[in-house]
Design an enzyme around this catalytic site. Structure first.
Site, PDB file in Angstrom:
ATOM      1  N   HIS A   1       0.463  -5.712  -7.739  1.00  0.00           N
ATOM      2  CA  HIS A   1       1.056  -5.386  -6.441  1.00  0.00           C
ATOM      3  C   HIS A   1       0.840  -6.523  -5.449  1.00  0.00           C
ATOM      4  CE1 HIS A   1       1.975  -3.054  -2.782  1.00  0.00           C
ATOM      5  NE2 HIS A   1       0.903  -3.658  -2.281  1.00  0.00           N
ATOM      6  N   GLU A   2      -0.382  -7.042  -5.393  1.00  0.00           N
ATOM      7  CA  GLU A   2      -0.656  -8.150  -4.472  1.00  0.00           C
ATOM      8  C   GLU A   2       0.160  -9.388  -4.859  1.00  0.00           C
ATOM      9  OE1 GLU A   2      -2.322  -7.787  -1.774  1.00  0.00           O
ATOM     10  OE2 GLU A   2      -2.905  -5.727  -2.260  1.00  0.00           O
TER      11      GLU A   2
ATOM     12  N   HIS B   1       3.582  -9.443  -3.364  1.00  0.00           N
ATOM     13  CA  HIS B   1       3.687 -10.044  -2.031  1.00  0.00           C
ATOM     14  C   HIS B   1       3.850 -11.564  -2.149  1.00  0.00           C
ATOM     15  CE1 HIS B   1       2.961  -6.397   0.163  1.00  0.00           C
ATOM     16  NE2 HIS B   1       1.802  -6.173  -0.432  1.00  0.00           N
TER      17      HIS B   1
ATOM     18  N   GLU C   1       5.872  -3.416   1.200  1.00  0.00           N
ATOM     19  CA  GLU C   1       5.012  -2.687   0.258  1.00  0.00           C
ATOM     20  C   GLU C   1       5.835  -2.101  -0.885  1.00  0.00           C
ATOM     21  OE1 GLU C   1       1.720  -2.612   0.159  1.00  0.00           O
ATOM     22  OE2 GLU C   1       1.740  -3.964   1.894  1.00  0.00           O
TER      23      GLU C   1
END
Length: 414
Positions: free
Chosen positions: A277-278, A281, A355
């Site tokens: 997930h990070e 970004h 997100e």
């Protein structure tokens, strides 16, 4: 009373009223849904954990409303109450040079504001966080952190304030372009130095030595094409029971950091999903885009300040009768948030959109199920409410509400 004074008072009162109303909505909504776990979590989060999260959320919201009232009073006392004017006169009485006087006013104002906020910080840490089982900070660690933060502010703030004031006073009408360039370089330099110099002053960082997890992370980083200076575990448990993970730095000085509390909670495949997930970004360049937006906003803000500095009503309307570069800077930093508060939902919406994009990337890399399991555990262990008020959430929340986020991940079908 000056028209700008009336406008300023209305902005402060409108912001306070909206904050109190949103806080009341959050409290009522969370309390109303306290006795039933949302269907998406009923199999994984027990009722007592859900109720603990509700009580924690309500406790913080109630205290937040008290803070909002106090902050509004402080803003009015600093400005229309003559607080900044009195501080300015005290420094002028020392008959120092304009640069030293201005630097003294700026730094002492920040120190005083820090002291004013200190009781609230103590209460949050040693009452609210302790009451709900999260605080692990000792008074000694708290005091040491406070001392380090103060020294850092002085070490960094004094030369920066001197340079900014010198540019404002000596570079003519286009001083704001010079200050913007300095601020941009300073911000980039601080982001680069933070993982190597600043963060280790407060926490211990150890290389990740878990064999299975390290291999998973290495393979994920290769797939994502991400290069960093290392994967580290931070002793977050020294201060709090909350778990987290983040990237820090930029360029070749990037680091991946896991809280030790996170690694204690999640299985290796779940940690991998959180990291994916990070990385989402990173893949979508959210950090870079954020830096570009903030750089543009700072340029616009400084241009506005350059104009306001030339307007006598800007000073007199905020309780200051003797104009100066440093008072203009202070008044601008205090007044601007009162007028831009209504833009908060726009930035919140942008963050939630990012997100969702990062979640979609994680689903592509590791599948949706590990991230769903990881988020569910984090919601449970961090006592994050599963039932926020929709209006409060839309206004403030940088992350989508738990149920909506899980529903979105499940719909990806991976």
């Amino acid at each position: 009373m000056h028209a700008f004074t009336i406008l300023f008072i209305l902005a402060v009162l409108l912001g306070l009223g909206l904050r109190l109303w949103l806080g009341a909505r959050q409290i009522d909504h969370v309390r109303t849904h306290r006795d039933a776990v949302p269907p998406a979590f009923v199999d994984n989060i027990p009722l007592d954990s859900h109720q603990r999260a509700a009580d924690y959320t309500v406790d913080r919201a109630r205290f937040g409303r008290l803070e909002y009232v106090f902050e509004a009073i402080v803003v009015l006392v600093w400005t229309l109450g003559g607080g900044l004017a009195a501080l300015d006169q005290a420094w002028r009485a020392l008959s120092l040079s304009p640069l030293l006087t201005g630097t003294g006013v700026l730094l002492s104002a920040f120190l005083i504001m820090g002291l004013i906020d200190l009781p609230f910080s103590v209460w949050r840490t040693f009452v609210i966080e302790t009451r709900h089982g999260f605080n692990r900070t000792t008074p000694g660690v708290f005091a040491a952190d406070l001392l380090k933060q103060t020294l850092l502010m002085l070490v960094i703030g004094i030369p920066l304030a001197l340079l900014v004031l010198w540019l404002m006073q000596g570079m003519g009408e286009l001083w704001w372009l010079w200050v913007w360039a300095v601020w941009t370089v300073f911000s980039l330099g601080l982001a680069w130095a933070y993982p190597r110099i600043i963060a280790p002053l407060f926490n211990k960082f150890s290389p990740l030595d878990d064999g299975e997890l390290r291999e998973r992370v290495a393979r994920l980083l290769d797939r994502a094409g991400f290069r960093s200076r290392g994967i580290f575990v931070m002793d977050g448990s020294r201060r709090s029971g909350h778990g987290n993970a983040y990237f820090t730095g930029f360029g070749r000085n990037k680091r991946i950091v896991f809280f030790d509390t996170l690694l204690e909670t999640l299985a290796p495949e779940e940690v991998e999903a959180v990291l994916a997930h990070e990385l989402g970004h990173f893949r979508h360049r959210h950090v870079l885009k954020g830096m570009v937006v903030m750089t543009a906003l700072s340029l616009a803000g400084l241009a506005l300040l350059a104009w306001l500095m030339q307007q006598s009503w800007f000073y007199s309307g905020l309780g200051v009768q003797q104009p100066s570069t440093w008072m203009a800077l202070l008044l601008f930093m205090i007044a601007l948030p009162q007028f831009t508060y209504l833009l908060t939902p726009l930035f919140s919406w942008r963050s939630r959109r990012q997100e969702f994009q990062a979640d979609a990337y994680a689903s592509e890399q590791t599948g949706s199920t590990p991230l769903i399991h990881a988020l569910t555990k984090l919601y449970r262990d961090n006592a994050s409410t599963l039932t926020p008020d929709p209006v409060h959430s839309a206004f403030y929340d940088s992350h989508p509400p738990a149920s909506i986020r899980i529903q979105h991940l499940s719909a990806l079908g991976r």
